[in-house]
Design an enzyme around this catalytic site. Structure first.
Site, PDB file in Angstrom:
ATOM      1  N   ASN A 185     -10.775 -31.419  -6.119  1.00 14.93           N
ATOM      2  CA  ASN A 185     -10.981 -30.180  -5.359  1.00 14.93           C
ATOM      3  C   ASN A 185     -12.444 -30.196  -4.922  1.00 14.93           C
ATOM      4  O   ASN A 185     -13.159 -31.173  -5.167  1.00 14.93           O
ATOM      5  CB  ASN A 185     -10.566 -28.936  -6.173  1.00 14.93           C
ATOM      6  CG  ASN A 185     -11.401 -28.769  -7.432  1.00 14.93           C
ATOM      7  OD1 ASN A 185     -12.490 -29.321  -7.555  1.00 14.93           O
ATOM      8  ND2 ASN A 185     -10.887 -28.010  -8.379  1.00 14.93           N
ATOM      9  N   GLY A 252      -3.047 -27.306  -8.929  1.00  9.06           N
ATOM     10  CA  GLY A 252      -3.533 -28.688  -8.829  1.00  9.06           C
ATOM     11  C   GLY A 252      -2.613 -29.654  -9.571  1.00  9.06           C
ATOM     12  O   GLY A 252      -2.343 -30.762  -9.091  1.00  9.06           O
ATOM     13  N   ASP A 253      -2.107 -29.250 -10.724  1.00  9.12           N
ATOM     14  CA  ASP A 253      -1.200 -30.124 -11.487  1.00  9.12           C
ATOM     15  C   ASP A 253       0.108 -30.337 -10.728  1.00  9.12           C
ATOM     16  O   ASP A 253       0.651 -31.448 -10.690  1.00  9.12           O
ATOM     17  CB  ASP A 253      -0.916 -29.530 -12.873  1.00  9.12           C
ATOM     18  CG  ASP A 253      -2.162 -29.532 -13.757  1.00  9.12           C
ATOM     19  OD1 ASP A 253      -3.059 -30.351 -13.506  1.00  9.12           O
ATOM     20  OD2 ASP A 253      -2.214 -28.718 -14.698  1.00  9.12           O
TER      21      ASP A 253
HETATM   22  P1  ADP Z   1      -7.109 -26.729  -8.210  1.00  8.14           P
HETATM   23  O1  ADP Z   1      -6.116 -25.757  -8.774  1.00  8.14           O
HETATM   24  O2  ADP Z   1      -7.069 -28.070  -8.873  1.00  8.14           O
HETATM   25  O3  ADP Z   1      -8.500 -26.183  -8.005  1.00  8.14           O
HETATM   26  P2  ADP Z   1      -6.500 -26.154  -5.427  1.00  8.14           P
HETATM   27  O4  ADP Z   1      -6.888 -24.727  -5.672  1.00  8.14           O
HETATM   28  O5  ADP Z   1      -7.175 -26.874  -4.325  1.00  8.14           O
HETATM   29  O6  ADP Z   1      -6.587 -27.053  -6.743  1.00  8.14           O
HETATM   30  O7  ADP Z   1      -4.920 -26.142  -5.159  1.00  8.14           O
HETATM   31  C1  ADP Z   1      -4.152 -27.317  -5.151  1.00  8.14           C
HETATM   32  C2  ADP Z   1      -3.105 -27.239  -4.069  1.00  8.14           C
HETATM   33  O8  ADP Z   1      -2.247 -26.108  -4.328  1.00  8.14           O
HETATM   34  C3  ADP Z   1      -3.640 -26.986  -2.653  1.00  8.14           C
HETATM   35  O9  ADP Z   1      -4.013 -28.221  -2.046  1.00  8.14           O
HETATM   36  C4  ADP Z   1      -2.426 -26.352  -1.987  1.00  8.14           C
HETATM   37  O10 ADP Z   1      -1.481 -27.337  -1.622  1.00  8.14           O
HETATM   38  C5  ADP Z   1      -1.803 -25.526  -3.116  1.00  8.14           C
HETATM   39  N1  ADP Z   1      -2.242 -24.127  -3.112  1.00  8.14           N
HETATM   40  C6  ADP Z   1      -3.222 -23.568  -3.871  1.00  8.14           C
HETATM   41  N2  ADP Z   1      -3.338 -22.244  -3.611  1.00  8.14           N
HETATM   42  C7  ADP Z   1      -2.414 -21.968  -2.658  1.00  8.14           C
HETATM   43  C8  ADP Z   1      -2.010 -20.773  -1.945  1.00  8.14           C
HETATM   44  N3  ADP Z   1      -2.620 -19.600  -2.168  1.00  8.14           N
HETATM   45  N4  ADP Z   1      -0.996 -20.875  -1.057  1.00  8.14           N
HETATM   46  C9  ADP Z   1      -0.360 -22.053  -0.826  1.00  8.14           C
HETATM   47  N5  ADP Z   1      -0.694 -23.198  -1.455  1.00  8.14           N
HETATM   48  C10 ADP Z   1      -1.694 -23.160  -2.358  1.00  8.14           C
END
Ligand code: ADP
Length: 310
Positions: A185, A252-253
């Site tokens: 991320n 993320g998982d």
């Molecule tokens: P992490 O939880 O590891 O910080 P992210 O927040 O970037 O990772 O989220 C991982 C993936 O989850 C994103 O690339 C997206 O595909 C999906 N995602 C996260 N939040 C949303 C949301 N509010 N709506 C739709 N998809 C989401």
């Protein structure tokens, strides 16, 4: 033939007490509710992959205790192959003690226990699982030397290496050059590259630095925006699916488990990222980092509703 994914990583049990106010030093508060849930980035990603239909081998450790037995049973119920999850006779199962107050603020203490004992020797003992594997999925909640050994084993056996560099930390070049797809991320990207990430240009600058170390592709997850693929062929943003988020823990998982399954099935990187965005979007509409992970059929239904071919 089923695609095979190997996951090497952590197993935790989360013990959560829901309280009105977080306790102060020396204070005892009476909670309203108590919940046991299974987690650890490794276990979550293994469950994600198994629910999506891949033959999923998990290499991890639990303690010889009640939590470890619960965690193993939970993995099996989800279809994860636990042949190579070792029961450690000395360390306890990894636990997180969590307090959550009425406003959703939390306090967390983690005791990694057996997670810190997952060893390069465990990888060697599970060599059979790597044979015929299409993808190896790694995170950073176990010792780095084990992550390194697993990546080497995957390369020797011809499997793609996907590294989710979480929690954020710096990594040696010797590991990064074994990685086919790195999935940070924005926070993790900043830590890995040493480039402060404030704009889209910074993201590209940081990813280019990593590509120069020999990684084939970097997929930066951007939360509700989706994900950005950067490889030597160029860059491409794959937008997220629009959903009403209920709980984004474990997004993320879900993303990483899905990405590994899709790549193991032979999808292109772009189609794999689309699939991963979809699986993560479904996850955020449901509570629980692990309980909220979708099964293959739910993903197929979602794809049909949205008119997307997966
Ligand atoms: P992490 O939880 O590891 O910080 P992210 O927040 O970037 O990772 O989220 C991982 C993936 O989850 C994103 O690339 C997206 O595909 C999906 N995602 C996260 N939040 C949303 C949301 N509010 N709506 C739709 N998809 C989401």
């Amino acid at each position: 033939m089923k695609s095979r994914v190997v996951v090497v990583g952590s197993t935790h049990v989360d013990l959560t007490v829901y309280v009105r106010e977080l306790p102060r030093r020396g204070e005892t508060v009476i909670g309203r509710e108590f919940k046991v849930s299974y987690g650890g980035k490794g276990a979550n990603q293994a469950v994600a992959a198994a629910r999506l239909g891949a033959e999923t081998f998990f290499i991890s450790r639990v303690g010889n205790d009640q939590f470890g037995r619960g965690a193993l049973e939970n993995l099996r119920k989800n279809g994860v192959r636990t042949d190579f999850v070792r029961v450690d006779e000395e360390a306890h199962t990894g636990v997180a003690l969590i307090f959550v107050d009425a406003r959703g603020e939390n306090m967390i203490a983690v005791a990694p226990g057996a997670d810190e004992k997952v060893s390069p020797g465990d990888v060697e003992s599970a060599r059979e699982a790597f044979r015929g594997a299409h993808a190896l999925l790694l995170q950073l909640e176990i010792p780095l030397e084990t992550v390194q050994r697993a990546a080497e084993a995957a390369k020797e056996e011809g499997a793609r290496v996907i590294l989710n560099p979480a929690p954020a930390r710096k990594l040696p070049e010797s590991l990064l050059k074994l990685v086919d797809v790195l999935t940070p991320n924005e926070v993790e990207l900043e830590m890995l590259s040493g480039v402060p990430v404030k704009s889209d240009e910074d993201i590209v600058k940081a990813t280019e630095k990593l590509l120069n170390l020999g990684i084939s592709a970097v997929v930066v997850t951007l939360g509700a925006r989706g994900a950005l693929i950067v490889s030597r062929d160029g860059k491409e943003e794959v937008p997220a699916f629009k959903v009403k988020p209920v709980d984004t823990t474990g997004a993320g998982d879900a993303f990483n488990g899905a990405l590994a399954v899709a790549l193991a099935e032979g999808k292109s990187l772009k189609d794999a990222v689309l699939f991963a965005n979809m699986v993560a979007a479904i996850k955020v509409t449901k509570p629980g980092a692990q309980e909220g992970l979708p099964w293959r059929r739910e993903v197929e239904e979602f794809a049909k509703e949205r008119g997307v071919r997966i």
